[in-house]
Write an enzyme that holds these catalytic residues in place. Structure first.
Site, PDB file in Angstrom:
ATOM      1  N   HIS A  97    -124.587  88.044  73.820  1.00 18.40           N
ATOM      2  CA  HIS A  97    -125.679  87.717  72.899  1.00 18.40           C
ATOM      3  C   HIS A  97    -125.219  87.050  71.610  1.00 18.40           C
ATOM      4  O   HIS A  97    -126.042  86.562  70.837  1.00 18.40           O
ATOM      5  CB  HIS A  97    -126.561  88.945  72.663  1.00 18.40           C
ATOM      6  CG  HIS A  97    -127.255  89.319  73.938  1.00 18.40           C
ATOM      7  ND1 HIS A  97    -128.094  88.437  74.607  1.00 18.40           N
ATOM      8  CD2 HIS A  97    -127.175  90.417  74.725  1.00 18.40           C
ATOM      9  CE1 HIS A  97    -128.517  89.004  75.726  1.00 18.40           C
ATOM     10  NE2 HIS A  97    -127.969  90.200  75.832  1.00 18.40           N
ATOM     11  N   ARG A 128    -123.694  83.421  83.815  1.00 15.58           N
ATOM     12  CA  ARG A 128    -124.809  83.368  84.765  1.00 15.58           C
ATOM     13  C   ARG A 128    -124.925  81.977  85.383  1.00 15.58           C
ATOM     14  O   ARG A 128    -124.523  80.989  84.773  1.00 15.58           O
ATOM     15  CB  ARG A 128    -126.124  83.684  84.044  1.00 15.58           C
ATOM     16  CG  ARG A 128    -126.316  85.153  83.771  1.00 15.58           C
ATOM     17  CD  ARG A 128    -127.688  85.413  83.173  1.00 15.58           C
ATOM     18  NE  ARG A 128    -127.974  86.834  83.186  1.00 15.58           N
ATOM     19  CZ  ARG A 128    -128.687  87.439  84.139  1.00 15.58           C
ATOM     20  NH1 ARG A 128    -129.228  86.748  85.125  1.00 15.58           N
ATOM     21  NH2 ARG A 128    -128.887  88.735  84.091  1.00 15.58           N
ATOM     22  N   ARG A 177    -127.374  80.790  80.660  1.00 16.23           N
ATOM     23  CA  ARG A 177    -128.295  81.028  79.538  1.00 16.23           C
ATOM     24  C   ARG A 177    -127.591  81.534  78.288  1.00 16.23           C
ATOM     25  O   ARG A 177    -128.128  81.448  77.204  1.00 16.23           O
ATOM     26  CB  ARG A 177    -129.404  81.999  79.950  1.00 16.23           C
ATOM     27  CG  ARG A 177    -128.928  83.395  80.186  1.00 16.23           C
ATOM     28  CD  ARG A 177    -130.079  84.328  80.492  1.00 16.23           C
ATOM     29  NE  ARG A 177    -130.674  84.059  81.789  1.00 16.23           N
ATOM     30  CZ  ARG A 177    -131.414  84.956  82.440  1.00 16.23           C
ATOM     31  NH1 ARG A 177    -131.666  86.131  81.907  1.00 16.23           N
ATOM     32  NH2 ARG A 177    -131.913  84.670  83.626  1.00 16.23           N
ATOM     33  N   GLU A 212    -117.984  89.152  84.290  1.00 18.12           N
ATOM     34  CA  GLU A 212    -119.103  89.690  85.073  1.00 18.12           C
ATOM     35  C   GLU A 212    -119.830  88.515  85.719  1.00 18.12           C
ATOM     36  O   GLU A 212    -120.138  87.534  85.049  1.00 18.12           O
ATOM     37  CB  GLU A 212    -120.013  90.438  84.092  1.00 18.12           C
ATOM     38  CG  GLU A 212    -121.148  91.170  84.737  1.00 18.12           C
ATOM     39  CD  GLU A 212    -122.082  91.730  83.671  1.00 18.12           C
ATOM     40  OE1 GLU A 212    -121.603  92.247  82.636  1.00 18.12           O
ATOM     41  OE2 GLU A 212    -123.295  91.626  83.877  1.00 18.12           O
ATOM     42  N   GLU A 241    -118.772 100.140  88.486  1.00 18.72           N
ATOM     43  CA  GLU A 241    -119.435 100.323  87.192  1.00 18.72           C
ATOM     44  C   GLU A 241    -120.791 100.938  87.473  1.00 18.72           C
ATOM     45  O   GLU A 241    -121.625 100.343  88.175  1.00 18.72           O
ATOM     46  CB  GLU A 241    -119.593  98.993  86.442  1.00 18.72           C
ATOM     47  CG  GLU A 241    -120.298  99.210  85.093  1.00 18.72           C
ATOM     48  CD  GLU A 241    -120.496  97.933  84.286  1.00 18.72           C
ATOM     49  OE1 GLU A 241    -119.664  97.001  84.400  1.00 18.72           O
ATOM     50  OE2 GLU A 241    -121.487  97.882  83.538  1.00 18.72           O
ATOM     51  N   HIS A 294    -124.949  99.504  80.651  1.00 17.60           N
ATOM     52  CA  HIS A 294    -126.306  98.959  80.597  1.00 17.60           C
ATOM     53  C   HIS A 294    -127.221  99.870  79.793  1.00 17.60           C
ATOM     54  O   HIS A 294    -127.425 101.022  80.152  1.00 17.60           O
ATOM     55  CB  HIS A 294    -126.927  98.709  81.972  1.00 17.60           C
ATOM     56  CG  HIS A 294    -127.854  97.530  81.904  1.00 17.60           C
ATOM     57  ND1 HIS A 294    -129.106  97.594  81.355  1.00 17.60           N
ATOM     58  CD2 HIS A 294    -127.662  96.232  82.233  1.00 17.60           C
ATOM     59  CE1 HIS A 294    -129.645  96.389  81.384  1.00 17.60           C
ATOM     60  NE2 HIS A 294    -128.792  95.543  81.895  1.00 17.60           N
TER      61      HIS A 294
HETATM   62  N1  PXP Z   1    -122.864  96.093  82.521  1.00 15.70           N
HETATM   63  C1  PXP Z   1    -123.474  95.143  83.247  1.00 15.70           C
HETATM   64  C2  PXP Z   1    -123.076  95.000  84.673  1.00 15.70           C
HETATM   65  C3  PXP Z   1    -124.433  94.290  82.676  1.00 15.70           C
HETATM   66  O1  PXP Z   1    -125.037  93.351  83.429  1.00 15.70           O
HETATM   67  C4  PXP Z   1    -124.736  94.426  81.317  1.00 15.70           C
HETATM   68  C5  PXP Z   1    -125.709  93.492  80.662  1.00 15.70           C
HETATM   69  O2  PXP Z   1    -125.201  92.196  80.685  1.00 15.70           O
HETATM   70  C6  PXP Z   1    -124.070  95.431  80.593  1.00 15.70           C
HETATM   71  C7  PXP Z   1    -123.162  96.256  81.224  1.00 15.70           C
HETATM   72  C8  PXP Z   1    -124.323  95.634  79.143  1.00 15.70           C
HETATM   73  O3  PXP Z   1    -125.660  96.051  78.979  1.00 15.70           O
HETATM   74  P1  PXP Z   1    -126.278  96.074  77.529  1.00 15.70           P
HETATM   75  O4  PXP Z   1    -126.317  94.658  77.042  1.00 15.70           O
HETATM   76  O5  PXP Z   1    -127.635  96.659  77.764  1.00 15.70           O
HETATM   77  O6  PXP Z   1    -125.397  96.938  76.693  1.00 15.70           O
END
Ligand code: PXP
Length: 275
Positions: free
Chosen positions: A38, A73, A77, A98, A180, A223
């Site tokens: 972000h 992604r 984005r 990721e 994870e 997450h």
């Molecule tokens: N783990 C994974 C696999 C994710 O897709 C995300 C979001 O991109 C996160 C962790 C981190 O989540 P958050 O941004 O809600 O802390």
């Protein structure tokens, strides 16, 4: 349960104090990986070169974070291809790429050689990753097209999974190094304030973590974790290796840093800096 969020969407001071209260305990702390997606969202909003995700990564590590996560992604984005080499040269700890297990992403990951690759499901319309992989449905395909080539290059692989024991079994069988655990359902339950639901989700995560550890898998999680819900999660779920946090941490950084920043601008306006 502590208060969830104030009206600004920031986490409560009580959450911050609870999180600080976990420091200094004899338990080994899980590692903190900061997801810097972000920072890129903000950068892309103006189409200019700042804020730079790689610079943010350096600041996170200088502050003690154990590593950095980014999600490239398909639609680019937030993080973009040109960020990858900059992140690679900046990050000294764990670099977690990721991604969805597409041919394009596997190629980019093989070129970059991060420490870790976390495979996630990816939907074009979703605002963020909405759940773990449907492991039984994808396991054969991703074993061949992603896991095997990545591991051959020395990149560790983690599967983003819901706390479902049969999915953990399959993850262990195909020989990934880590899973994870998707904590988003727990985080949503926490936000709704439904304590029965929170308990059910925490119990599922704790059982899944115990089970995965027993199968020899490293247990990562992420997450929706934030200063409010993290303490409850950490106190109940064992064997945590790396925790990935993005949206809340970057949001908190804005509010924790806004006052200092306003003062810096005021100092400049009032001629108190420089000459
Ligand atoms: N783990 C994974 C696999 C994710 O897709 C995300 C979001 O991109 C996160 C962790 C981190 O989540 P958050 O941004 O809600 O802390």
């Amino acid at each position: 349960m502590s208060s969830v969020q104030d009206t600004q969407g920031t986490q409560s001071i009580q959450g911050l104090q609870e999180a600080q209260g976990t420091q200094g305990s004899s338990k080994t702390s899980p590692k903190l990986l900061v997801n810097i997606d972000h920072i890129a969202t903000l950068r892309n909003a103006r189409g200019e070169g700042f804020p730079d995700p790689a610079r943010a990564a350096g600041i996170c590590e200088a502050a003690g974070a154990d590593g950095i996560v980014f999600h490239l992604r398909g639609d680019r984005r937030h993080i973009r291809d040109e960020d990858l080499p900059k992140l690679k040269s900046m990050v000294k700890g764990t670099l977690d790429f990721e991604m969805a297990a597409t041919q394009e992403m596997v190629g980019l990951c093989l070129d970059l050689e991060p420490t870790l690759c976390t495979l996630v499901p990816e939907g074009r319309e979703e605002l963020t990753t909405e759940g773990g992989l449907d492991v039984p449905a994808v396991v054969d395909e991703i074993s061949k097209t992603a896991i095997s080539p990545l591991q051959k290059k020395g990149i560790q692989v983690s599967l983003f999974v819901d706390p479902v024991l049969s999915h953990i079994d399959l993850s262990a069988e195909i020989g990934v190094e880590a899973i994870e655990l998707h904590t988003g359902t727990f985080a949503n339950a926490w936000m709704s304030g439904d304590s029965e639901n929170v308990k059910r989700e925490i119990d599922r995560l704790a059982e899944a973590a115990e089970y995965a550890d027993g199968k020899g898998l490293l247990v990562n999680a992420g997450h929706g974790l934030n200063l409010d819900n993290l303490h409850a999660f950490l106190s109940a779920v064992p064997h945590l290796h790396e925790i990935s946090i993005g949206h809340a941490l970057i949001s908190d950084a804005l509010f924790l840093g806004l006052s200092t920043t306003v003062k810096a601008y005021l100092a400049l306006l009032q001629g108190e800096t420089g000459s």
